[in-house]
Scaffold this active site. Structure first.
Site: not given
Ligand SMILES: [Mg+2]
Lengths: 425, 80
Positions: A9, A105-106
């Site tokens: 993340d 973003d993960e």
């Molecule tokens: Mg994040």
């Protein structure tokens, strides 16, 4: 064999990318937020200095300013973030092709196969973390575990810039003391119900009687019980061709009301060009085209249709949009605003199923032509190359296509329920 | 604020094996700096200038300099 799964993340992703590009802001509070000019923007992501002062995602900009008077707001640059997201995925790809994005973003990574020569999960996580820092100038938190649910809990457990290993020896210590609401799919309503039965932590959920959970919550009760015990079997999908975002759209309020099909055609082409350019920049293609139309009395609607083959070709997107328009609008009133959106995005490298009735050669030529135009525009500016159509109405063709993105993660069960719940007796 | 990131014009060549090799950096005022040798090329971020991309370590009249090919296809150097 036990799997080794990482969940990586990027910390305060949008804000971190902005901070990298603004070294002079080091240590100062910053938030990426929708249009600081418009009074009603919200905070999309705050950096850590701002978070420490109480700025949170979703806060109105004026509220953020109240808790943090020195905060600097910057407008989102989604295309920049998408490029960084892609760079991160390229690093992950050095460790596995089982990579499943969850939002921009993960990502989950199943690195089971590389553990034999790259070291254990922790070692791989350390290497990824080091590379992201060195190569991209941002940080990640990584969770390492034998299932996706615990890997995700691990990446949330400590941040920023941290690694948490959750294994069979320590999971009761780490995971079981967390509140149930930390678990994927325990929303407000479920949390409330669980509380009624005295279940507050993930541990209490894990030790609850599964038949009681099933009676009260249906199949989801069993799934949550299995999540809490680390028994989720859901595989990490192969870095399939899904884009990390669902759609890319552009819309505009027109400088004058549109009164006929030709007017609409000009605007639709302007919008389709900018949508298609952004698809190509990010290596996406779309499988669905959507238009939205608002008339001069401000009533509006939108319409979608699936297209034959995934595309990033301007004219194909524009024509699909025009077709939708013809089918749905009957010119009772002039039009004030139009939007074109590319939805159901896939990776541009997706192997296409060739269609005998559509000339691939012609599509290749159109694609090449679009790419050439992109190149020229990159060097000489957007208006250096224009479609003939645009000369018909200088006022209309000069409109600014406004970016509007929807970024949301795909659902955990989007590829079906693969938790293994059906094998439970 | 002093600008730590300086975009520059670059002359580069694509070799037959597809490698992109910068040859000369051209400063805003027209001064040319020939790159004698590239000693390293890797992905890297510049925390000083603020950006990320391919980082070339270039030997220019005897001393090493970083030249970045940013992810947006522009070239930049870090200000001294
Ligand atoms: Mg994040």
């Amino acid at each position: 064999m036990e799997r080794t799964i990482l969940h990586s993340d990027c910390n305060a992703f949008y804000a971190s990318v902005e901070m990298l590009h603004r070294p002079e802001m080091k240590g100062k509070p910053l938030a990426v937020g929708g249009d600081p000019e418009a009074r009603h923007g919200i905070v999309l992501t705050a950096n850590y200095p701002a978070k420490r002062l109480g700025v949170k995602t979703g806060m109105a900009l004026w509220q953020a300013k109240q808790v943090c008077p020195d905060i600097v707001f910057v407008p989102p640059r989604m295309d920049l973030y998408l490029r960084f997201s892609r760079l991160a995925h390229e690093i992950y790809a050095d460790y596995t092709d089982l990579q499943e994005p969850f939002g921009v973003d993960e990502s989950w990574l199943d690195v089971t196969d590389s553990t034999s020569y790259k070291g254990d999960g922790l070692k791989i996580a350390e290497e990824i973390s080091r590379r992201i820092k060195f190569e991209l100038g941002i940080t990640v938190s990584i969770g390492v575990s034998w299932n996706k649910i615990f890997a995700k809990l691990g990446s949330d457990y400590k941040k920023p810039d941290a690694i948490t290993v959750i294994n069979k020896e320590n999971y009761k210590n780490i995971v079981w003391s967390l509140p149930v609401s930390d678990l994927l799919y325990v929303g407000r309503a479920t949390e409330k119900k669980l509380k009624l039965w005295g279940i507050h932590t993930i541990g209490e959920l894990a030790q609850a009687d599964p038949s009681l959970l099933q009676r009260q919550l249906g199949k989801m009760g069993l799934i949550l019980h299995l999540f809490a015990n680390g028994d989720d079997q859901t595989p990490v999908s192969k870095e399939d061709y899904r884009a990390p975002i669902k759609s890319i759209g552009n819309s505009t309020t027109t400088p004058r009301d549109l009164v006929n099909d030709e007017d609409v055609r000009i605007i639709v082409y302007v919008l389709a060009e900018s949508v298609a350019t952004r698809l190509r920049e990010n290596n996406f293609k779309c499988r669905v085209v959507e238009i939205s139309v608002r008339d001069n009395e401000l009533s509006s609607y939108s319409k979608q249709r699936k297209i034959e083959l995934p595309t990033d070709i301007t004219s194909e997107i524009a024509e699909a949009a025009m077709e939708l328009f013809h089918q749905s609008y009957h010119w009772n009133k002039p039009i004030r605003s139009i939007g074109v959106r590319a939805c159901d995005l896939v990776d541009a490298l997706i192997p296409v199923q060739l269609n005998l009735f559509i000339s691939e050669e012609r599509r290749q030529r159109l694609h090449q032509m679009d790419l050439a135009v992109d190149q020229i525009r990159k060097r000489f500016g957007f208006s250096s190359v224009q479609r003939g159509l645009m000369y018909q109405d200088k006022l209309l063709s000069a409109v600014n296509a406004k970016e509007d993105h929807t970024v949301h993660p795909h659902g955990y069960f989007e590829n079906g329920n693969r938790t293994g719940v059906e094998y439970l007796g | 604020m002093d600008k730590a990131k300086i975009y520059v014009k670059v002359e580069a060549e694509f070799t037959t094996d597809g490698t992109l090799r910068p040859q000369c950096i051209i400063w805003e005022d027209g001064r040319r700096f020939e790159i004698d040798k590239i000693t390293d090329c890797r992905r890297a971020a510049s925390l000083k200038a603020g950006g990320a991309g391919l980082r070339y370590t270039c030997m220019i009249s005897g001393s090493p300099h970083y030249l970045f090919y940013e992810e947006n296809y522009k070239w930049f150097v870090e200000d001294k």
